[in-house]
Motif scaffolding. Structure first.
Motif, PDB file in Angstrom:
ATOM      1  N   SER A 136      52.702  11.865  18.442  1.00 33.50           N
ATOM      2  CA  SER A 136      52.613  10.495  17.944  1.00 33.50           C
ATOM      3  C   SER A 136      51.148  10.086  17.883  1.00 33.50           C
ATOM      4  O   SER A 136      50.276  10.710  18.498  1.00 33.50           O
ATOM      5  CB  SER A 136      53.399   9.532  18.842  1.00 33.50           C
TER       6      SER A 136
ATOM      7  N   ASN B  33      59.377  17.369  24.983  1.00 32.78           N
ATOM      8  CA  ASN B  33      60.252  17.122  23.840  1.00 32.78           C
ATOM      9  C   ASN B  33      59.650  17.569  22.512  1.00 32.78           C
ATOM     10  O   ASN B  33      60.243  17.343  21.461  1.00 32.78           O
ATOM     11  CB  ASN B  33      60.597  15.629  23.776  1.00 32.78           C
ATOM     12  N   GLN B  34      58.470  18.187  22.579  1.00 27.82           N
ATOM     13  CA  GLN B  34      57.787  18.711  21.400  1.00 27.82           C
ATOM     14  C   GLN B  34      57.661  17.663  20.296  1.00 27.82           C
ATOM     15  O   GLN B  34      57.998  17.891  19.136  1.00 27.82           O
ATOM     16  CB  GLN B  34      58.496  19.963  20.868  1.00 27.82           C
ATOM     17  N   ARG B  35      57.156  16.496  20.699  1.00 31.01           N
ATOM     18  CA  ARG B  35      56.933  15.413  19.746  1.00 31.01           C
ATOM     19  C   ARG B  35      55.463  15.025  19.758  1.00 31.01           C
ATOM     20  O   ARG B  35      54.807  15.095  20.793  1.00 31.01           O
ATOM     21  CB  ARG B  35      57.799  14.191  20.111  1.00 31.01           C
TER      22      ARG B  35
ATOM     23  N   ASP C  61      53.912  14.890  23.356  1.00 33.40           N
ATOM     24  CA  ASP C  61      55.006  14.926  24.324  1.00 33.40           C
ATOM     25  C   ASP C  61      55.431  16.388  24.433  1.00 33.40           C
ATOM     26  O   ASP C  61      56.187  16.905  23.605  1.00 33.40           O
ATOM     27  CB  ASP C  61      56.160  14.052  23.840  1.00 33.40           C
TER      28      ASP C  61
ATOM     29  N   TYR D 209      60.753  10.505  24.840  1.00 36.40           N
ATOM     30  CA  TYR D 209      62.023  10.460  24.123  1.00 36.40           C
ATOM     31  C   TYR D 209      63.000   9.566  24.870  1.00 36.40           C
ATOM     32  O   TYR D 209      63.157   9.646  26.095  1.00 36.40           O
ATOM     33  CB  TYR D 209      62.565  11.869  23.987  1.00 36.40           C
TER      34      TYR D 209
END
Length: 528
Positions: free
Chosen positions: A228, A224-226, A221, A190
């Motif tokens: 991709s 950041n709890q992302r 991630d 992030y």
């Protein structure tokens, strides 16, 4: 005393200690607990005595015979199996399986200097030729030591990965889609900040009319709890390994639905956000170049060298030149090896034991024999112990002391795959059973069936396909299991492993672990 009379007295004294028996009856039995009476056989296989091990001093042991007499023998007088039995018990220091007031403190171990293997430039190897296969012409190593490994320095990794408990969902992954184990990577997170993430591959083999299949590398991630997808590929792709220092990954691309064929390749660019595929080399075997060979295992040793198993042959390759440094044939088809954190040692399971090998040279360092199974193996985070798991037993071999550091037996199956280290004492077996080495018993069972998982300290990263496709990072043991461990340590009763059952089980629910079969008042003398 005349020589003839002295010879008669020596023969009589030896007859008191050893009694001739059929050696076959000894080797059919497995070693029991340290206080069990057993049959001891001399190095020549001619004499025996039924006795109990009561003490050891230096290079000698003291045995208590059933008639009350004591026998002192040097280790050199014992059979190889008796030596193993003594080595297994030297670390415990106690005849009974008692608690020691708490688990052993993890030793402070500094990483060893990195291995220095010759580079392609140093060897004067030709430059990389696009499309040239992995060579199978290295020096063949065939000598395998049949003795126990000698003392080896601990070989821990240069890197430690810390994660935070999180749950991240992604679009559904079908049951017949191949996913890899989670791997820790460094990538741009992030606001382009560098972060530790988890990566895995998702590869779907079945293509329906008009449908585009998923062949991708996925990054989670965690902080950041992302999620991709840095790479979508036109071919099947499997993530094999990753180097934290260089940011390069090993992948297999273009394999078929049986996992055969394809190319070994390098993926770079995680930190830049744009992945690139390079150094593609077709997977080839030592015979029949036109066949579809299977790459079953591949690990980085350094920035240029890869240790891999193709079919039943293990080799060390320079991936820049494609040159093979050495080869070891005859690897069990069910074997899943383990590489120590610093890359110095390779543990190769076979039916009935584990071979330790020096990865730099391919030379044998010794073997540890177990039941007639192909065990699961894993090196500890500190690089000082090797876990060896069979269906109802988990051993921990201490490399520096060259002796058994822990032995957990179970009345129920523990699975037969690779165990995961949680810390210096706790391991999670293939079927999700949490075992404690120093307590000598299984503690808890977690539902991890059908998942891909990897340990990072006290956290386990678990990828589930159903009922919700998600990456979960959880701390183990969870609160209920920790409470049971505290109750075990507070109980004055000695543990009786032959009567022990796990104290509870947990399945995964929408809010986390859901406990069941918890033994509320279970820590009674009847259970211990």
């Amino acid at each position: 005393m005349s020589p003839s009379l002295r010879q008669k007295n020596d023969t009589l004294a030896r007859a008191v200690a050893w009694t001739t028996i059929s050696v076959a009856s000894f080797f059919t039995g497995a070693a029991q607990g340290q206080q069990d009476e057993r049959i001891w056989v001399d190095a020549g296989g001619t004499y025996s005595v039924q006795a109990t091990l009561i003490d050891w001093t230096g290079d000698s042991v003291v045995l208590l015979r059933s008639d009350g007499g004591e026998v002192r023998l040097s280790l050199s007088q014992l059979s190889e199996q008796d030596k193993v039995y003594v080595a297994e018990r030297k670390v415990t220091g106690s005849a009974l399986n008692k608690l020691r007031g708490g688990p052993p403190v993890a030793p402070t171990i500094d990483p060893l200097p990195p291995l220095t293997l010759p580079t392609a430039d140093e060897l004067g190897d030709p430059a990389d030729t696009p499309g040239s296969p992995m060579a199978m012409d290295g020096t063949v190593q065939s000598v395998k030591l049949d003795s126990l490994p000698k003392s080896l320095p601990a070989d821990r990794s240069l890197f430690e990965v810390g994660l935070t408990a999180r749950r991240i969902a992604i679009p559904r992954v079908d049951f017949n889609t191949t996913v890899s184990e989670p791997r820790a990577i460094t990538m741009s997170g992030y606001e382009d900040k560098q972060t530790i993430a988890l990566a895995m591959s998702v590869s779907h083999h079945i293509r329906l009319p008009g449908e585009k299949t998923r062949q991708e590398l996925v990054a989670f991630d965690i902080l950041n709890q992302r999620v991709s997808v840095p790479m979508q590929h036109s071919e099947t792709i499997r993530l094999l390994d990753h180097r934290m220092d260089t940011g390069k990954s090993l992948v297999l691309v273009g394999f078929n639905s049986l996992g055969r064929g394809g190319d070994l390749a390098v993926v770079d660019g995680w930190t830049g956000g744009s992945l690139e595929l390079s150094r593609r080399r077709p997977v080839s075997g030592k015979a029949d170049p036109g066949a579809m060979h299977q790459l079953r295992f591949a690990k980085w040793i350094d920035d240029e060298h890869v240790l891999a198993i193709i079919d039943q042959s293990l080799g060390l390759w320079n991936i820049v030149s494609g040159k093979q440094l050495y080869r070891v044939d005859g690897i069990e088809s069910r074997s899943m090896p383990a590489l120590s954190g610093g890359g110095r040692y390779l543990a190769i399971p076979y039916e009935g034991g584990v071979d330790l090998m020096a990865t730099e040279t391919g030379e044998s360092l010794g073997r540890i024999k177990v039941e007639k199974q192909v065990p699961g193996v894993a090196f500890s985070p500190q690089g000082d112990m090797l876990a060896i798991a069979t269906t109802r037993r988990v051993r921990a071999w201490d490399l520096p002391s060259a002796a058994l550091a822990g032995d957990v037996r179970s009345l129920n199956s523990l699975g037969l795959g690779t165990p995961l280290w949680i810390d210096h004492d706790l391991l999670l077996t293939d079927d999700g059973t949490l075992v404690s080495l120093h307590r000598g018993v299984p503690i808890w069972r977690y539902d991890v069936a059908g998942t891909q998982r990897q340990s990072f300290g006290k956290h386990i990263a678990i990828f589930r396909k159903t009922p919700l496709t998600e990456m979960t990072v959880v701390s183990i043991p969870h609160p209920a299991a920790r409470q049971m461990i505290q109750r075990i340590d507070a109980s004055p009763s000695p543990i009786q492993p032959d009567k022990w059952r796990v104290l509870g089980r947990s399945g995964w629910g929408s809010g986390g672990w859901v406990d069941r079969d918890v033994q509320i008042g279970g820590l009674t003398n009847s259970r211990r």
